[in-house]
Design a protein around this motif. Sequence first.
Motif, short mmCIF file in Angstrom:
data_model
loop_
_atom_site.label_atom_id
_atom_site.label_comp_id
_atom_site.label_asym_id
_atom_site.label_seq_id
_atom_site.Cartn_x
_atom_site.Cartn_y
_atom_site.Cartn_z
N GLY A 1 0.80 -1.21 0.00
CA GLY A 1 0.00 0.00 0.00
C GLY A 1 0.83 1.27 0.00
N GLU A 2 2.18 1.11 0.05
CA GLU A 2 3.03 2.30 0.04
C GLU A 2 3.01 2.96 -1.33
OE1 GLU A 2 4.07 -0.73 0.70
OE2 GLU A 2 4.99 -0.86 2.70
N ASN A 3 3.06 4.27 -1.33
CA ASN A 3 3.10 5.02 -2.58
C ASN A 3 4.17 6.11 -2.43
OD1 ASN A 3 2.72 6.40 -4.95
ND2 ASN A 3 0.68 7.19 -4.41
N ARG A 4 5.35 5.84 -2.97
CA ARG A 4 6.45 6.79 -2.83
C ARG A 4 6.22 8.04 -3.66
NH1 ARG A 4 10.26 4.68 0.21
NH2 ARG A 4 10.39 2.42 0.45
N ASP A 5 5.26 8.00 -4.57
CA ASP A 5 4.91 9.19 -5.36
C ASP A 5 3.78 9.97 -4.71
OD1 ASP A 5 6.81 8.54 -7.29
OD2 ASP A 5 5.41 7.20 -8.33
N ASN A 6 3.47 9.64 -3.47
CA ASN A 6 2.41 10.34 -2.75
C ASN A 6 2.72 11.84 -2.68
OD1 ASN A 6 -0.02 10.15 -1.24
ND2 ASN A 6 1.13 10.49 0.64
N PRO A 7 1.72 12.71 -2.82
CA PRO A 7 1.97 14.16 -2.74
C PRO A 7 2.66 14.52 -1.43
CG PRO A 7 -0.27 13.72 -3.51
CD PRO A 7 0.31 12.40 -3.09
N PRO A 8 3.43 15.59 -1.40
CA PRO A 8 4.17 15.97 -0.18
C PRO A 8 3.21 16.31 0.96
CG PRO A 8 4.29 17.71 -1.82
CD PRO A 8 3.70 16.52 -2.52
N PHE A 9 3.69 16.06 2.16
CA PHE A 9 2.90 16.35 3.36
C PHE A 9 2.79 17.86 3.54
CE2 PHE A 9 2.78 16.98 8.05
CZ PHE A 9 1.53 16.41 8.28
N ASP A 10 1.61 18.33 3.93
CA ASP A 10 1.36 19.76 4.13
C ASP A 10 1.94 20.18 5.48
OD1 ASP A 10 0.48 22.34 4.04
OD2 ASP A 10 -1.64 21.86 4.35
N LEU A 11 3.26 20.31 5.53
CA LEU A 11 3.95 20.61 6.78
C LEU A 11 3.57 22.00 7.31
CD1 LEU A 11 5.99 19.60 8.85
CD2 LEU A 11 7.80 20.62 7.46
N PRO B 1 -4.62 19.38 1.01
CA PRO B 1 -4.81 19.84 2.39
C PRO B 1 -4.93 18.69 3.37
CG PRO B 1 -6.86 20.03 1.17
CD PRO B 1 -5.82 19.62 0.18
N LEU B 2 -4.63 18.99 4.63
CA LEU B 2 -4.80 18.00 5.69
C LEU B 2 -6.26 17.70 5.94
CD1 LEU B 2 -2.27 19.31 8.40
CD2 LEU B 2 -2.02 17.25 7.01
N LEU B 3 -7.08 18.75 5.95
CA LEU B 3 -8.51 18.62 6.23
C LEU B 3 -9.30 19.24 5.09
CD1 LEU B 3 -8.50 19.65 10.00
CD2 LEU B 3 -8.53 17.33 9.07
N GLN B 4 -10.46 18.67 4.82
CA GLN B 4 -11.30 19.12 3.71
C GLN B 4 -12.51 19.85 4.27
OE1 GLN B 4 -10.58 18.63 0.50
NE2 GLN B 4 -9.07 16.99 0.45
#
Length: 504
Positions: A188-198, A253-256
Amino acid sequence: MKNSTLLPALFIGVAMALGLGSLEGSAVQGILPYIAGGLSTSSDHALWTLTYFIVHWSLGITLMPWSTARFGARRVFQGAAAIAATGTLVSALTHNLWIMLLSRAMEGIGAGLLVPLSQSLFLRHSPTARHGMVTMLWSNAMLIPFFVGPAIGGWLATTLNFRFIFWLSLPLWGLAWFLGRTGIPAGGENRDNPPFDLLGFGLLYAGLMALQVTLDQGEQYGWWHSFYILHTALAALILLLLFAWRESRAPHPLLQFHFLRQRNYWLGLLLLCLGWSLFMGWAAELPLWAEETLGFNGYWGGVLLLPIGLAAVPVSTLMDRLQGLFGLRRLATLCFLLFAAAYGSGYFSPQSGLAEIFWPMLLLGLGLGMLFVPLTMIILSGIPAEDIPKAATTSNFIRVFSANIGVSLISVYAIRDGALASNAFREHLLAYGNSSAMTAPTLAGLVAAQANTLSIDNLLRLSMWLCLLAALMAYAFLIPPRAIVTPGSPRSYVEEAEEEVAPL
């Protein structure tokens, strides 16, 4: 679907971890004086060990979608359990309040990650026809520790030491970690996942911590008479507004928050937060009042909450059937009517015992058993199946953090109203004199007990009126999910569950 031979390990391990997270939050509710003694601080400061857990519990929820997409469900589960177990170990060892708050933050982050992750795993690895039952099992795994946790924590605090709450949890965290690793499929890992919204997370974290400082220390510093509290409140407002602005423009975004445009979502969430925050606030305040005013020890203070579980668990197991018989909107309305009856029937005195408190708590349990399933399904109604994880993450975050507001506000109201009542009693005694033979310390103790109890009774009446208003709003303004289903619309879990329990 995963190999059925490993499903028991998945469900047991995930449910155990979810329950442990709730247990470590609830077990301290009735033993704040014991924690205060162990940390050489006051009961008001000991309350922070609960509120800081809750605020980080809510923050952990926001981390779950990105971390699961990036690292996979199994690795996130293992990480969450390891973080919570590490925090548990530090909590068991430390005698310093600030280190305890840090360890409670770790426990909260781990428990928060597990809330949406466990819900997602339960639904993903069960047939669609069983989603209603699985949701009920998930909610019970999360809620039952809230009913029994205070009694367990009280018994351990009075017979051994409150730190045994954490010592006994450690091997259970290890077992949950092992079962989850065995049952949850790898991948289930996705290394192309969008960057975390730090940046978004940083704004949210700073804003919530500033708000928490305001809530926790406002009474100590005199609220708006203090520049310190004014500055922390202003900082919280600015940071949270910046977070909302950031989330509206961030590509990932973290939250929608756009789900809040739907009536069922925002109104159902508002009602769910009201019911949950009132319950959490009273679950923290009643044991403390019973110990300080009625003379209960930590165990009997925790036992006060057991009638809630006696009623809530059986009712929640019947929700599959009840929602088909009555409909979700009527169940939500009935839930708040039962809450109002519970708060309205609670009328206590400094001589009250378990018998007087039992029936209001039983009514409260009946309402709590009806709170989650109907309102959760109403909140998610009209949302396409592919958007439900995002919508559930946002609603879970808001709902969990609302408990913190409930705990803080009910505690502050009880303290302030008790102080006002105590001053009024003292003025009356000064005006008319003390005709009794009581000594001054004895009389002062009686005045404090009566004032604190009057404060509790006034707060119960306020809670009753809030719940009556909520019942009216639920019946008048919530839209039954079947009424918003349109031909050809995307199917969702809510539509499927509604069809499964539809009466013949």
